[in-house]
Design a protein around this motif. Structure first.
Motif, PDB file in Angstrom:
ATOM      1  N   LEU A 123      18.021 -60.562  39.253  1.00 42.09           N
ATOM      2  CA  LEU A 123      18.625 -60.395  37.931  1.00 42.09           C
ATOM      3  C   LEU A 123      19.965 -59.683  38.026  1.00 42.09           C
ATOM      4  N   ARG A 124      20.022 -58.620  38.825  1.00 38.05           N
ATOM      5  CA  ARG A 124      21.277 -57.883  39.001  1.00 38.05           C
ATOM      6  C   ARG A 124      22.347 -58.774  39.634  1.00 38.05           C
ATOM      7  N   ALA A 125      21.979 -59.519  40.677  1.00 39.40           N
ATOM      8  CA  ALA A 125      22.958 -60.355  41.383  1.00 39.40           C
ATOM      9  C   ALA A 125      23.529 -61.435  40.476  1.00 39.40           C
ATOM     10  N   ALA A 126      22.694 -61.971  39.600  1.00 38.49           N
ATOM     11  CA  ALA A 126      23.134 -63.093  38.767  1.00 38.49           C
ATOM     12  C   ALA A 126      23.787 -62.661  37.464  1.00 38.49           C
ATOM     13  N   LEU A 127      23.325 -61.529  36.894  1.00 35.26           N
ATOM     14  CA  LEU A 127      23.745 -61.149  35.540  1.00 35.26           C
ATOM     15  C   LEU A 127      24.576 -59.885  35.486  1.00 35.26           C
ATOM     16  N   GLY A 128      24.741 -59.190  36.624  1.00 32.27           N
ATOM     17  CA  GLY A 128      25.667 -58.067  36.674  1.00 32.27           C
ATOM     18  C   GLY A 128      25.000 -56.707  36.628  1.00 32.27           C
ATOM     19  N   ASP A 129      25.835 -55.690  36.717  1.00 32.38           N
ATOM     20  CA  ASP A 129      25.382 -54.306  36.654  1.00 32.38           C
ATOM     21  C   ASP A 129      25.566 -53.799  35.227  1.00 32.38           C
ATOM     22  N   GLU A 130      25.211 -52.541  34.993  1.00 28.92           N
ATOM     23  CA  GLU A 130      25.453 -51.966  33.677  1.00 28.92           C
ATOM     24  C   GLU A 130      26.962 -51.833  33.455  1.00 28.92           C
ATOM     25  N   PRO A 131      27.491 -52.035  32.261  1.00 25.60           N
ATOM     26  CA  PRO A 131      26.742 -52.260  31.015  1.00 25.60           C
ATOM     27  C   PRO A 131      26.392 -53.725  30.742  1.00 25.60           C
ATOM     28  N   GLU A 132      26.861 -54.655  31.626  1.00 26.79           N
ATOM     29  CA  GLU A 132      26.590 -56.071  31.349  1.00 26.79           C
ATOM     30  C   GLU A 132      25.096 -56.369  31.312  1.00 26.79           C
ATOM     31  N   LEU A 133      24.333 -55.725  32.186  1.00 26.03           N
ATOM     32  CA  LEU A 133      22.886 -55.928  32.211  1.00 26.03           C
ATOM     33  C   LEU A 133      22.181 -54.582  32.225  1.00 26.03           C
ATOM     34  N   THR A 134      21.332 -54.359  31.247  1.00 30.06           N
ATOM     35  CA  THR A 134      20.483 -53.176  31.202  1.00 30.06           C
ATOM     36  C   THR A 134      19.048 -53.596  31.463  1.00 30.06           C
ATOM     37  N   LEU A 135      18.419 -52.965  32.443  1.00 30.11           N
ATOM     38  CA  LEU A 135      17.017 -53.226  32.759  1.00 30.11           C
ATOM     39  C   LEU A 135      16.187 -52.042  32.282  1.00 30.11           C
ATOM     40  N   LEU A 137      12.129 -50.741  31.814  1.00 30.86           N
ATOM     41  CA  LEU A 137      10.724 -50.982  32.145  1.00 30.86           C
ATOM     42  C   LEU A 137       9.850 -50.058  31.322  1.00 30.86           C
ATOM     43  N   GLN A 138       8.837 -50.633  30.667  1.00 28.99           N
ATOM     44  CA  GLN A 138       7.904 -49.847  29.857  1.00 28.99           C
ATOM     45  C   GLN A 138       6.565 -49.768  30.580  1.00 28.99           C
ATOM     46  N   THR A 139       6.103 -48.552  30.858  1.00 24.46           N
ATOM     47  CA  THR A 139       4.915 -48.338  31.667  1.00 24.46           C
ATOM     48  C   THR A 139       4.004 -47.300  31.009  1.00 24.46           C
ATOM     49  N   ASN A 140       2.729 -47.310  31.413  1.00 26.66           N
ATOM     50  CA  ASN A 140       1.847 -46.228  30.983  1.00 26.66           C
ATOM     51  C   ASN A 140       1.938 -45.025  31.910  1.00 26.66           C
ATOM     52  N   GLY A 141       2.719 -45.148  32.983  1.00 27.44           N
ATOM     53  CA  GLY A 141       2.995 -44.017  33.860  1.00 27.44           C
ATOM     54  C   GLY A 141       1.954 -43.741  34.923  1.00 27.44           C
ATOM     55  N   VAL A 142       0.793 -44.359  34.826  1.00 25.36           N
ATOM     56  CA  VAL A 142      -0.321 -44.025  35.727  1.00 25.36           C
ATOM     57  C   VAL A 142       0.019 -44.335  37.183  1.00 25.36           C
ATOM     58  N   LEU A 143       0.743 -45.425  37.421  1.00 28.65           N
ATOM     59  CA  LEU A 143       0.988 -45.875  38.786  1.00 28.65           C
ATOM     60  C   LEU A 143       2.329 -45.411  39.355  1.00 28.65           C
ATOM     61  N   ASP A 150      12.111 -44.592  43.918  1.00 30.88           N
ATOM     62  CA  ASP A 150      13.172 -45.123  44.788  1.00 30.88           C
ATOM     63  C   ASP A 150      13.684 -46.463  44.261  1.00 30.88           C
ATOM     64  N   LEU A 151      12.755 -47.316  43.816  1.00 30.69           N
ATOM     65  CA  LEU A 151      13.148 -48.628  43.307  1.00 30.69           C
ATOM     66  C   LEU A 151      13.923 -48.504  41.998  1.00 30.69           C
ATOM     67  N   PHE A 152      13.481 -47.638  41.096  1.00 31.14           N
ATOM     68  CA  PHE A 152      14.201 -47.442  39.836  1.00 31.14           C
ATOM     69  C   PHE A 152      15.630 -46.960  40.105  1.00 31.14           C
ATOM     70  N   GLU A 153      15.767 -46.074  41.097  1.00 30.55           N
ATOM     71  CA  GLU A 153      17.101 -45.577  41.446  1.00 30.55           C
ATOM     72  C   GLU A 153      17.956 -46.686  42.041  1.00 30.55           C
ATOM     73  N   GLU A 154      17.396 -47.429  42.965  1.00 32.97           N
ATOM     74  CA  GLU A 154      18.156 -48.473  43.662  1.00 32.97           C
ATOM     75  C   GLU A 154      18.695 -49.522  42.702  1.00 32.97           C
ATOM     76  N   LEU A 155      17.866 -49.945  41.747  1.00 38.34           N
ATOM     77  CA  LEU A 155      18.229 -51.059  40.883  1.00 38.34           C
ATOM     78  C   LEU A 155      18.591 -50.624  39.467  1.00 38.34           C
ATOM     79  N   ARG A 156      18.754 -49.312  39.272  1.00 37.60           N
ATOM     80  CA  ARG A 156      19.228 -48.750  38.016  1.00 37.60           C
ATOM     81  C   ARG A 156      18.373 -49.256  36.852  1.00 37.60           C
ATOM     82  N   ILE A 157      17.074 -48.994  36.968  1.00 37.78           N
ATOM     83  CA  ILE A 157      16.103 -49.396  35.957  1.00 37.78           C
ATOM     84  C   ILE A 157      15.770 -48.185  35.092  1.00 37.78           C
ATOM     85  N   ARG A 158      15.968 -48.307  33.797  1.00 35.22           N
ATOM     86  CA  ARG A 158      15.584 -47.256  32.868  1.00 35.22           C
ATOM     87  C   ARG A 158      14.085 -47.370  32.584  1.00 35.22           C
TER      88      ARG A 158
END
Length: 436
Positions: A123-135, A137-143, A150-158
């Motif tokens: 998604l990042r490679a095809a659609l760009g970085d922020e602000p063009e693409l905001t990712l 993720l909604q989680t219950n936090g358990v996992l 590390d992955l959230f940092e690498e791919l700039r996932i909120r």
């Protein structure tokens, strides 16, 4: 019936004074962004259609739509490539360059880490970085663990985490399939996210909370802000429609009490830099020109799609549970393009409803602010979206309280009245009824 401008005038003469102005100043300064940032394409990806919890109010698993049972548990790489093609088509057709992709479930962290990494990298490679693409993720936090951070940092996932309140509240509703509470595990994940945010590795995480009519909104707000140190909060009213049987007035009244408790706790809080979406969406546009522009633009349902794990398209993740009309569209990211979305009755119905006031709302002093309420709270099988929000009385009580806070805190009455008058031009035609 009196206008909101008159309501502002009336409230200004009631006396009293609001001493804490910290949140007022922060609200204007913190969210002062260029207006062009607000026009965006919204894509919800159901990257997993399974969950490790069994929350009884979950619209996806317990809302009546059981299509997830026939869908793949996980979204595959081929579907992701088709999503990319579809989003590029949307961007070209609309001229909108900003894309917000929500990574939803189920629980998205049930996907193998390598698979989610490959998905978000594509998604990042095809659609760009922020602000063009905001990712997001909604989680219950358990996992959540160090590897996910590390992955959230690498791919700039909120990241947003779902909580219902302190453990004695949370553990009654956000439960495992064995009936056990999940607060301790969710809090552990939340704390890892906050530590990463404080270290500058990721964006500040946010909390998503469903309003509980039998709970104290002020108490829950204070737990999130004072105990969990949250800076961004979203409170969602329960996904009820006019077809709810029975439509229990006690539920609506309980939601009103929750919202007023929340607003009072927010108004008296000394914490700085807080963002409470439900409050910001009311207060911001009548305090700040840039936020006024955001409100006046109105989000367009034709700029939003939800993609199931098998690539099927629908216009809205919640509304799809209300009627086959909104769930069984016959469109997929593989077989159709954006022109098919624009021509489809489901999107056309939602677009017409979003830009029109229900007949019962015409003349209401608050209609210029709420626009009739969220579509999911306006629906009935008999009248479609030609109904006011089932939470109309709750919203009116919240707006009146917040208006009093603004006036008594010294905000410019003339500026507020001017922005409210301009917001009144958003709705021109009454919404067409569906059914009989």
């Amino acid at each position: 019936m009196k206008s909101v401008s008159q309501a502002v005038e009336d409230l200004s003469s009631e006396g009293g004074h609001f001493e804490n102005r910290a949140n007022m100043g922060n609200l204007v300064a913190q969210h002062k962004k260029p207006a062009h940032r607000y026009a965006h394409i919204s894509v919800i990806l159901k990257v997993t259609e399974r969950c490790n919890l069994a929350c009884p109010y979950c619209y996806f698993f317990f809302g009546g739509d059981e299509s997830y049972k026939t869908h793949p548990p996980l979204m595959g790489a081929v579907t992701v490539e088709q999503v990319i093609r579809f989003v590029k088509d949307m961007k070209q057709a609309t001229g909108i360059n900003l894309v917000r992709i929500g990574l939803h479930g189920g629980e998205p962290l049930l996907m193998k880490r390598a698979a989610l990494q490959a998905m978000c990298s594509a998604l990042r490679a095809a659609l760009g970085d922020e602000p063009e693409l905001t990712l997001v993720l909604q989680t219950n936090g358990v996992l959540v663990d160090a590897g996910w951070i590390d992955l959230f940092e690498e791919l700039r996932i909120r990241v947003g985490v779902s909580f219902d309140g302190p453990p004695e509240v949370h553990d009654k509703t956000r439960i495992t399939k064995g009936g056990e509470g999940s607060y301790a595990e969710s809090l552990r994940g939340w704390n890892l996210l906050r530590e990463a945010a404080l270290a500058g590795r990721i964006e500040e995480p946010s909390i998503l909370c469903v309003v509980a009519p039998n709970q104290d909104g002020g108490m829950i707000f204070r737990h999130f802000v004072e105990t969990m140190k949250a800076k961004a909060l979203s409170f969602l009213l329960p996904d009820l429609t006019h077809d709810a049987v029975p439509l229990n007035r006690a539920v609506i009244e309980g939601c009103t009490r929750f919202l007023l408790g929340l607003a009072e706790a927010w108004a008296s809080s000394t914490e700085r830099g807080l963002y409470v979406r439900l409050i910001d969406e009311f207060v911001g546009p009548i305090l700040n020109d840039e936020l006024y522009k955001r409100k006046a633009m109105l989000f367009s349902p034709s700029h939003q799609v939800c993609v199931s794990s098998n690539g099927e398209l629908c216009p809205d993740d919640v509304i799809r549970t209300y009627s086959p009309e909104f769930a069984e569209t016959g469109l997929t990211v593989d077989g159709q393009g954006y022109d098919d979305v624009l021509a489809h009755p489901a999107w056309r119905t939602l677009q017409a409803a979003q830009t029109s006031l229900p007949a019962a709302c015409r003349g209401c002093e608050w209609s210029d602010i709420c626009g009739g309420g969220l579509l999911q709270h306006r629906y009935s099988r008999r009248r479609g979206f030609d109904n006011p929000s089932i939470y109309c009385s709750s919203l009116k009580a919240l707006y009146e309280y917040l208006t009093r806070v603004l006036v008594n805190s010294g905000c410019s009455r003339d500026d507020m009245q001017d922005r409210i008058r301009r917001l009144a031009t958003r709705h021109e035609e009454p919404v067409a009824q569906q059914g009989c």
